[in-house]
Motif scaffolding. Sequence first.
Motif, mmCIF file in Angstrom:
data_model
loop_
_atom_site.group_PDB
_atom_site.id
_atom_site.type_symbol
_atom_site.label_atom_id
_atom_site.label_comp_id
_atom_site.label_asym_id
_atom_site.label_seq_id
_atom_site.Cartn_x
_atom_site.Cartn_y
_atom_site.Cartn_z
ATOM 1 N N PRO A 191 0.806 -1.230 0.000
ATOM 2 C CA PRO A 191 0.000 0.000 0.000
ATOM 3 C C PRO A 191 0.839 1.280 0.000
ATOM 4 O O PRO A 191 0.360 2.334 -0.399
ATOM 5 C CB PRO A 191 -0.815 -0.099 1.293
ATOM 6 C CG PRO A 191 -0.721 -1.513 1.716
ATOM 7 C CD PRO A 191 0.528 -2.083 1.156
ATOM 8 N N ASN A 192 2.086 1.208 0.422
ATOM 9 C CA ASN A 192 2.917 2.420 0.444
ATOM 10 C C ASN A 192 3.608 2.686 -0.880
ATOM 11 O O ASN A 192 4.457 3.566 -0.960
ATOM 12 C CB ASN A 192 4.004 2.308 1.514
ATOM 13 C CG ASN A 192 3.429 2.235 2.901
ATOM 14 O OD1 ASN A 192 2.281 2.629 3.108
ATOM 15 N ND2 ASN A 192 4.197 1.712 3.820
ATOM 16 N N GLY A 193 3.275 1.897 -1.897
ATOM 17 C CA GLY A 193 3.939 2.094 -3.187
ATOM 18 C C GLY A 193 5.430 1.884 -3.051
ATOM 19 O O GLY A 193 5.885 0.890 -2.480
ATOM 20 N N PHE A 194 6.183 2.860 -3.543
ATOM 21 C CA PHE A 194 7.647 2.719 -3.518
ATOM 22 C C PHE A 194 8.226 3.080 -2.144
ATOM 23 O O PHE A 194 9.434 2.972 -1.939
ATOM 24 C CB PHE A 194 8.279 3.648 -4.565
ATOM 25 C CG PHE A 194 7.985 3.250 -5.996
ATOM 26 C CD1 PHE A 194 8.386 2.011 -6.480
ATOM 27 C CD2 PHE A 194 7.328 4.121 -6.852
ATOM 28 C CE1 PHE A 194 8.150 1.645 -7.799
ATOM 29 C CE2 PHE A 194 7.082 3.769 -8.172
ATOM 30 C CZ PHE A 194 7.490 2.528 -8.649
ATOM 31 N N ASP A 195 7.393 3.528 -1.206
ATOM 32 C CA ASP A 195 7.933 4.096 0.028
ATOM 33 C C ASP A 195 8.333 3.025 1.048
ATOM 34 O O ASP A 195 7.836 2.987 2.173
ATOM 35 C CB ASP A 195 6.926 5.082 0.632
ATOM 36 C CG ASP A 195 7.646 6.151 1.442
ATOM 37 O OD1 ASP A 195 8.904 6.145 1.463
ATOM 38 O OD2 ASP A 195 6.963 6.989 2.041
ATOM 39 N N VAL A 196 9.230 2.154 0.644
ATOM 40 C CA VAL A 196 9.703 1.064 1.486
ATOM 41 C C VAL A 196 11.221 1.023 1.325
ATOM 42 O O VAL A 196 11.711 1.205 0.223
ATOM 43 C CB VAL A 196 9.105 -0.281 1.002
ATOM 44 C CG1 VAL A 196 9.653 -1.440 1.818
ATOM 45 C CG2 VAL A 196 7.589 -0.242 1.037
ATOM 46 N N GLY A 197 11.926 0.774 2.400
ATOM 47 C CA GLY A 197 13.393 0.820 2.325
ATOM 48 C C GLY A 197 14.023 -0.417 1.725
ATOM 49 O O GLY A 197 14.910 -1.025 2.304
ATOM 50 N N LEU A 198 13.597 -0.794 0.550
ATOM 51 C CA LEU A 198 14.163 -1.920 -0.177
ATOM 52 C C LEU A 198 14.221 -1.555 -1.647
ATOM 53 O O LEU A 198 13.359 -0.811 -2.098
ATOM 54 C CB LEU A 198 13.274 -3.174 -0.020
ATOM 55 C CG LEU A 198 13.322 -3.877 1.336
ATOM 56 C CD1 LEU A 198 12.179 -4.876 1.435
ATOM 57 C CD2 LEU A 198 14.654 -4.598 1.510
ATOM 58 N N PRO A 199 15.177 -2.016 -2.441
ATOM 59 C CA PRO A 199 16.138 -3.080 -2.176
ATOM 60 C C PRO A 199 17.317 -2.690 -1.270
ATOM 61 O O PRO A 199 17.977 -3.580 -0.728
ATOM 62 C CB PRO A 199 16.648 -3.462 -3.562
ATOM 63 C CG PRO A 199 16.398 -2.280 -4.423
ATOM 64 C CD PRO A 199 15.198 -1.600 -3.856
ATOM 65 N N ALA A 200 17.602 -1.406 -1.101
ATOM 66 C CA ALA A 200 18.658 -1.027 -0.148
ATOM 67 C C ALA A 200 19.961 -1.767 -0.363
ATOM 68 O O ALA A 200 20.506 -2.370 0.558
ATOM 69 C CB ALA A 200 18.165 -1.229 1.277
ATOM 70 N N GLY A 201 20.461 -1.733 -1.560
ATOM 71 C CA GLY A 201 21.772 -2.332 -1.834
ATOM 72 C C GLY A 201 22.881 -1.344 -1.555
ATOM 73 O O GLY A 201 22.740 -0.438 -0.723
ATOM 74 N N ASP A 202 23.996 -1.495 -2.288
ATOM 75 C CA ASP A 202 25.157 -0.623 -2.081
ATOM 76 C C ASP A 202 24.782 0.849 -2.142
ATOM 77 O O ASP A 202 24.013 1.269 -3.000
ATOM 78 C CB ASP A 202 26.192 -0.880 -3.195
ATOM 79 C CG ASP A 202 26.946 -2.175 -2.967
ATOM 80 O OD1 ASP A 202 26.821 -2.733 -1.858
ATOM 81 O OD2 ASP A 202 27.628 -2.620 -3.890
ATOM 82 N N ARG A 203 25.395 1.653 -1.254
ATOM 83 C CA ARG A 203 25.248 3.115 -1.230
ATOM 84 C C ARG A 203 23.819 3.571 -0.925
ATOM 85 O O ARG A 203 23.442 4.677 -1.229
ATOM 86 C CB ARG A 203 25.675 3.754 -2.576
ATOM 87 C CG ARG A 203 27.029 3.386 -3.091
ATOM 88 C CD ARG A 203 28.093 4.341 -2.577
ATOM 89 N NE ARG A 203 28.543 3.954 -1.267
ATOM 90 C CZ ARG A 203 29.451 2.987 -1.047
ATOM 91 N NH1 ARG A 203 29.993 2.350 -2.022
ATOM 92 N NH2 ARG A 203 29.812 2.678 0.169
ATOM 93 N N MET A 204 23.004 2.693 -0.359
ATOM 94 C CA MET A 204 21.596 3.042 -0.131
ATOM 95 C C MET A 204 21.216 3.116 1.337
ATOM 96 O O MET A 204 20.074 3.432 1.655
ATOM 97 C CB MET A 204 20.697 1.987 -0.796
ATOM 98 C CG MET A 204 20.673 2.068 -2.286
ATOM 99 S SD MET A 204 20.042 3.696 -2.766
ATOM 100 C CE MET A 204 20.196 3.578 -4.508
ATOM 101 N N MET A 205 22.133 2.810 2.239
ATOM 102 C CA MET A 205 21.720 2.628 3.627
ATOM 103 C C MET A 205 21.243 3.922 4.289
ATOM 104 O O MET A 205 20.320 3.894 5.107
ATOM 105 C CB MET A 205 22.857 1.996 4.440
ATOM 106 C CG MET A 205 23.310 0.654 3.891
ATOM 107 S SD MET A 205 21.921 -0.439 3.499
ATOM 108 C CE MET A 205 21.556 -1.093 5.107
ATOM 109 N N LEU A 206 21.833 5.050 3.923
ATOM 110 C CA LEU A 206 21.370 6.303 4.529
ATOM 111 C C LEU A 206 19.957 6.619 4.048
ATOM 112 O O LEU A 206 19.090 7.031 4.829
ATOM 113 C CB LEU A 206 22.324 7.445 4.175
ATOM 114 C CG LEU A 206 23.660 7.445 4.931
ATOM 115 C CD1 LEU A 206 24.622 8.449 4.312
ATOM 116 C CD2 LEU A 206 23.461 7.760 6.409
ATOM 117 N N TYR A 207 19.725 6.409 2.741
ATOM 118 C CA TYR A 207 18.365 6.632 2.217
ATOM 119 C C TYR A 207 17.371 5.704 2.914
ATOM 120 O O TYR A 207 16.261 6.096 3.262
ATOM 121 C CB TYR A 207 18.320 6.382 0.707
ATOM 122 C CG TYR A 207 19.095 7.393 -0.113
ATOM 123 C CD1 TYR A 207 18.808 8.751 -0.029
ATOM 124 C CD2 TYR A 207 20.095 6.990 -0.982
ATOM 125 C CE1 TYR A 207 19.517 9.683 -0.782
ATOM 126 C CE2 TYR A 207 20.806 7.916 -1.744
ATOM 127 C CZ TYR A 207 20.510 9.260 -1.636
ATOM 128 O OH TYR A 207 21.204 10.170 -2.381
#
Length: 521
Positions: free
Chosen positions: A424-440
Amino acid sequence: MTTAIDVWGDCFTIAKWQAVVAEALESGGSEPIVNINPNDAREFDAIFLGGGAAGRFGAAYLRALGGRVLIIDRWPFLGGSCPHQACVPHHLFSDCAAQLMLERTFSGQLWFQQIEDKVVSIKSIIEFFRCGRVGPHAVMNYQSKEQLGLEFVLNAAFSIIDPHTVQVGDCKFHAKNLVLALGAKPVLSDIPGSTLKGVFNSQSLVENLDFEPGNTIIVIGGGKSAIEYGCFFNATGRRTLVVARHQVMPMLKDVESRAYAILMMEEQGMEFLENAELMTIQGDSQGKVKSVSIKTSDGIINVDTDFVFMGLGEQANSEQIAQILGLETGERGFIKVNRHMQTSIPNVYAVGDVTGPPMEMFKARKEGVCAAKNIMGQVSEYKAADYPDFMHTHYEVCWLGLSEEEARQRHANVKIMKLPPDNPNGFDVGLPAGDRMMLYLMAKPRMSGFHKLIIDGDTRKILGATHIGYGAKDGFQYLNYLIKKGLTMDDLAEMDELFISPSYFIQLCRLRAGDPHFKDM
Ligand code: COM
């Protein structure tokens, strides 16, 4: 040659090449740099005209096969437009865009400086590039001369005498074959005002920018260059308006991936006018761009700006040479070749950008090698097809194979594995969270990327993939090769993933692979 710098037999370090190339570029001097073995009496099997990706790789391969080869190039370095005006600056600008997006997102938080309202100097970045680019040039010359043993004449204007003969100054070079690796250049616009000061393309931007662009930038085109440079301009803190005749990013066919890519650009403030056309560019009394008029479906709009970037595609650097030799050419002057890379004259080959799209370095390199093999008597064919692709926004966007929509048209039982999953949150989920994504992932989950694997549920073969984030390009190169060999989701499940990997396809497949009737994920 009456005057030339003869470098044969002299071991040139990278630092020495750097000085030679910098001097030639700065002075604009036209003294050829000659590296020809005076003790080799063999006729050249081929002269490559142009020592860019196609010429350098073709020449190296031809020599490796035992042939004798000469490269002639107008620039004082090998490697062609890639390190000088094309891929290398573009990658520098895309690195800046990614870095600036990170800094703006976290402005004033953690250790990040407050930069929300800061406008970054484009001129300084371009100057930075101009100073730094002789480094890659020197490496190319060093590798070509000292490691690959290539013979060449650089910094040389040349003319073609006939299909076997090329002239540089008062010297004529003969070869059994000619290989035209002449490259391409940006298409110029004929829209009124296109010659005003302040109108740039990818080439003139790095060569000629001598003022700091103001706060509004107009980008014309919706393809790779337009979007990639547009994202860079936007990341520097300027209003960036992209004007495209059709839709932007048409090459990314997967609808959902494209939607994510565009949403993320819009969140950075990029503005898109699709189905719109630049009508005129207005200038001031000093001949500088002052404003543009754009035709949209809602009528004509005028925007004040001093900077217009044209991303209109490429045309071949073929004009005179194709004419002198009487070669068949097509749209935008691209030289027509068969699958052996032969032109309409059998001993004249053409390779790389001069033969038309895709304007990709891998295509150029492989075409050069294909021509070399044929010249040396091995039968070789090349056709650019089924290649993985990528472009930059503020992210790296990679794709290969079929989009979900294409897969559903061709296969009855398509399965999807993607991150973030449908929710339901669309893209607003902290995945895939691969390289260089942890702060986001911690602060702005929806910025942590998107990826999708498209599978034929019946054969379990991988049909396509997309990835938006960072660091997946390497994986996509290998994945594409394996897919052509019939890679299945069960094969992927057997691979060993390095956590945190930019794409999580291996673990997603492993979670489902035991199930003969696996579901979407
Ligand atoms: C790369 C140029 S910048 S080449 O393809 O290695 O010649």
